[in-house]
Design a protein around this motif. Sequence first.
Motif, short mmCIF file in Angstrom:
data_model
loop_
_atom_site.label_atom_id
_atom_site.label_comp_id
_atom_site.label_asym_id
_atom_site.label_seq_id
_atom_site.Cartn_x
_atom_site.Cartn_y
_atom_site.Cartn_z
N THR A 34 -6.11 7.60 -2.51
CA THR A 34 -5.87 6.91 -3.78
C THR A 34 -7.08 6.06 -4.12
O THR A 34 -8.02 5.96 -3.32
N ARG A 42 -2.28 3.01 -13.58
CA ARG A 42 -0.94 3.61 -13.64
C ARG A 42 0.19 2.63 -13.42
O ARG A 42 1.33 2.91 -13.78
N CYS A 118 17.26 -2.46 -7.09
CA CYS A 118 16.43 -3.34 -7.95
C CYS A 118 17.29 -4.16 -8.91
O CYS A 118 16.83 -5.18 -9.42
N ARG A 157 1.32 8.63 -0.91
CA ARG A 157 0.59 7.84 -1.90
C ARG A 157 1.38 7.62 -3.18
O ARG A 157 1.08 6.71 -3.95
N GLY A 225 9.24 9.41 -9.50
CA GLY A 225 8.64 8.39 -10.36
C GLY A 225 8.75 8.68 -11.84
O GLY A 225 9.10 7.80 -12.62
N ARG A 226 8.44 9.93 -12.24
CA ARG A 226 8.40 10.23 -13.67
C ARG A 226 9.77 10.09 -14.32
O ARG A 226 9.90 9.54 -15.41
N ASN A 261 6.64 -1.57 -13.10
CA ASN A 261 5.38 -0.91 -13.45
C ASN A 261 4.94 -1.55 -14.76
O ASN A 261 5.71 -1.60 -15.71
N ASN A 288 6.10 -4.11 -6.69
CA ASN A 288 7.54 -4.01 -6.93
C ASN A 288 8.27 -4.50 -5.68
O ASN A 288 8.18 -3.89 -4.62
#
Length: 331
Positions: A34, A42, A118, A157, A225-226, A261, A288
């Motif tokens: 990374t 990002r 969360c 990653r 993630g997406r 994010n 996070n």
Amino acid sequence: MGAVALRRVGILGTGSAVPSRVLTNRDLERMVDTTDEWIVQRTGIRERRIVDEGKTTSDLAAEAAEKALAAAEVSPREIDLVLVATASPDHLVPPTSCRVQAKIGASRSAAFDVGAACSGFLTALATGSRFVSTGGAERVLVIGAECLSRITDYTDRTSCILFGDGAGATVLAPLERAPRGEILETRLGADGTGYEFIWIPSGGAARPASAETVAAKEHFLRLRGREVFKFAVSRMVELIEGTLAPYDPSEVGIVIPHQVNLRILDAALERLDLPRDRLEVTIDRYGNTSAASIPVALDEAVRAGRVVPGKLVLLVAFGAGLTWGSALIRW
Ligand code: UT7
């Protein structure tokens, strides 16, 4: 039969604790494929805090709780209920809240954990405020605490760049004792069809830990993630619009979202009629921290004087489950 008279509930004090050890993006460059540029662009994250070996979630929780108690000028023996929201408990059994209760000496209190990832802190805040409003408790300690570094796969990653450790706490009491902030309303929701979007596949009853599950690293957090990204933006906009609908935007002093994010927060803000300076951001420094992110940010905002008396404070979260929640406070 008459209805039960509900009491108004306020926040008496806040506290937070983050480990001193810093894990920077440059450090991560040496661990996985990374770059600092990718992570900053990002996610907005520059560094995160990682707990020292030998320390755990209950240590951070107890430190945050002691600071909140000091700010509230309440002794641990006056606490009736300790709630700990966490996705990284010290152990699966017993509840981490019991360890925190013993560490801080809240010897008269009941204790239980709240599992809503969360959204955990806001779920615990909604629960604790109902204990106070119904007369079931006089003073409730609501804590969000995480050692996500202990459940993070530092060879992946796509997830390891995101997470950090920390804890935040608030003391709730009937409003007449708590002149700082009145909890006007809380909202909670869930959509379990997204159960596997963010999860730890093994180590629970569905798939107990075994040599195979450990070899496959199924005891670490995994996320899509997406999918989460899209859900988070639309949910955050809906929650903020719905909660603030009855109010004039000029009444909003600060919005403290779960720090998931920076792009998610910016994308949501773009679709709302709120200036950027109303948004409390800690993700650049802490990453996070799941259930800890809102109470840590709230405590820092309070101590820095960014929470304006008389104005609205909006807390909003979303996360694994999928779950979401909000809390509106008049400071
Ligand atoms: O609190 C709830 C838990 N949090 C979340 O679930 C996080 C929500 N999601 C997000 O924050 C973002 O989706 C991420 C930060 C996780 C990922 O950002 P993205 O813009 O959605 O990236 P992506 O997953 O679409 O990946 C883009 C590219 C991929 O490469 P290809 O397929 O385009 O060649 C990834 O393999 O970036 C690659 N990539 C990385 N590259 C460098 C993924 N992670 C990294 C990385 N460094 N750390």
